[in-house]
Design a protein around this motif. Sequence first.
Motif, mmCIF file in Angstrom:
data_model
loop_
_atom_site.group_PDB
_atom_site.id
_atom_site.type_symbol
_atom_site.label_atom_id
_atom_site.label_comp_id
_atom_site.label_asym_id
_atom_site.label_seq_id
_atom_site.Cartn_x
_atom_site.Cartn_y
_atom_site.Cartn_z
ATOM 1 N N PRO A 11 38.947 77.769 58.611
ATOM 2 C CA PRO A 11 40.111 76.894 58.793
ATOM 3 C C PRO A 11 41.435 77.661 58.878
ATOM 4 C CG PRO A 11 39.213 76.667 56.573
ATOM 5 C CD PRO A 11 38.264 77.541 57.341
ATOM 6 N N GLN A 12 41.462 78.911 58.427
ATOM 7 C CA GLN A 12 42.690 79.720 58.485
ATOM 8 C C GLN A 12 42.930 80.299 59.879
ATOM 9 O OE1 GLN A 12 40.180 80.079 56.315
ATOM 10 N NE2 GLN A 12 40.984 80.043 54.247
ATOM 11 N N TYR A 13 41.956 80.238 60.770
ATOM 12 C CA TYR A 13 42.151 80.779 62.112
ATOM 13 C C TYR A 13 43.193 79.949 62.851
ATOM 14 C CZ TYR A 13 37.816 83.512 61.486
ATOM 15 O OH TYR A 13 36.859 84.384 61.039
ATOM 16 N N ASN A 14 44.123 80.635 63.489
ATOM 17 C CA ASN A 14 45.198 79.970 64.230
ATOM 18 C C ASN A 14 45.385 80.554 65.622
ATOM 19 O OD1 ASN A 14 46.250 82.449 63.492
ATOM 20 N ND2 ASN A 14 48.194 81.636 62.748
ATOM 21 N N ALA A 15 44.435 81.361 66.055
ATOM 22 C CA ALA A 15 44.516 82.016 67.359
ATOM 23 C C ALA A 15 43.089 82.299 67.838
ATOM 24 C CB ALA A 15 45.313 83.322 67.249
ATOM 25 N N GLY A 100 37.652 82.748 67.089
ATOM 26 C CA GLY A 100 38.870 82.492 66.337
ATOM 27 C C GLY A 100 39.338 83.715 65.567
ATOM 28 N N LEU A 101 40.645 83.782 65.352
ATOM 29 C CA LEU A 101 41.285 84.869 64.611
ATOM 30 C C LEU A 101 42.409 84.296 63.762
ATOM 31 C CD1 LEU A 101 41.709 87.332 67.589
ATOM 32 C CD2 LEU A 101 40.159 87.663 65.677
ATOM 33 N N ARG A 102 42.791 85.030 62.756
ATOM 34 C CA ARG A 102 43.982 84.719 61.966
ATOM 35 C C ARG A 102 45.056 85.706 62.395
ATOM 36 N NH1 ARG A 102 47.228 81.324 59.586
ATOM 37 N NH2 ARG A 102 48.390 82.227 57.868
ATOM 38 N N MET A 103 46.187 85.194 62.877
ATOM 39 C CA MET A 103 47.252 86.088 63.311
ATOM 40 C C MET A 103 48.543 85.671 62.631
ATOM 41 S SD MET A 103 48.059 87.617 67.070
ATOM 42 C CE MET A 103 48.912 86.281 67.847
ATOM 43 N N ILE A 104 49.215 86.654 62.014
ATOM 44 C CA ILE A 104 50.497 86.391 61.373
ATOM 45 C C ILE A 104 51.526 87.390 61.891
ATOM 46 C CG2 ILE A 104 49.553 85.320 59.299
ATOM 47 C CD1 ILE A 104 49.910 87.971 57.853
ATOM 48 N N GLY A 105 52.751 86.989 61.813
ATOM 49 C CA GLY A 105 53.838 87.828 62.287
ATOM 50 C C GLY A 105 54.735 87.011 63.180
ATOM 51 N N PRO A 106 55.650 87.639 63.812
ATOM 52 C CA PRO A 106 55.831 89.082 63.930
ATOM 53 C C PRO A 106 56.506 89.667 62.698
ATOM 54 C CG PRO A 106 57.540 87.964 65.134
ATOM 55 C CD PRO A 106 56.637 86.892 64.587
ATOM 56 N N LYS A 107 56.317 90.953 62.566
ATOM 57 C CA LYS A 107 56.942 91.710 61.494
ATOM 58 C C LYS A 107 57.484 93.013 62.076
ATOM 59 C CE LYS A 107 53.925 89.924 57.904
ATOM 60 N NZ LYS A 107 52.979 90.266 56.845
ATOM 61 N N GLY A 108 58.282 93.684 61.287
ATOM 62 C CA GLY A 108 58.805 94.979 61.699
ATOM 63 C C GLY A 108 60.203 94.924 62.244
ATOM 64 N N LYS A 109 60.908 96.029 62.076
ATOM 65 C CA LYS A 109 62.291 96.126 62.530
ATOM 66 C C LYS A 109 62.476 97.382 63.366
ATOM 67 C CE LYS A 109 64.164 93.346 58.913
ATOM 68 N NZ LYS A 109 64.597 92.137 59.501
ATOM 69 N N PHE A 110 61.614 97.537 64.360
ATOM 70 C CA PHE A 110 61.694 98.709 65.227
ATOM 71 C C PHE A 110 62.164 98.370 66.646
ATOM 72 C CE2 PHE A 110 59.595 102.084 67.830
ATOM 73 C CZ PHE A 110 60.366 103.124 67.363
#
Length: 134
Positions: A11-15, A100-110
């Motif tokens: 159920p955590q998959y969002n992609a 299905g995959l779990r994807m989080i982000g974006p992150k980073g400051k580059f």
Amino acid sequence: MDTRQVEPDAPQYNASLVARSDETSSLGYFTVRMDGDAVPFEPGQYMTIGVFADGKLVQRPYSVASSPRVAGTDGYEFYVRLVQGGMFTPVLWRLPVVHGLRMIGPKGKFPLAPADAPPHPLIPPRHGQAPSPP
């Protein structure tokens, strides 16, 4: 060989994995699309991709190799190297397209700022084309 059992419908998959193109036996492009609206990002940021294997979330961060302009239509492209014995890539390599995959982000400051002085050696996104042989 990785034998962990991958959860197909957590159920955590969002992609979902929507495309894959292997350049070699250990290098490939993986395209992931969010199940809902695409999450905007700036070039230079990364996303964390994960799946549930043997009941645990296994994940790893990857820089997005595609343009932010195509995230809503084509998805997010990642260039990934298979690490034998690694925690995530052996599982990723076994996934079929549409998994299905779990994807989080974006992150980073580059990200590059408009005032940053050139030159910036960058590799352009592939946009569905295989690189030319050397």
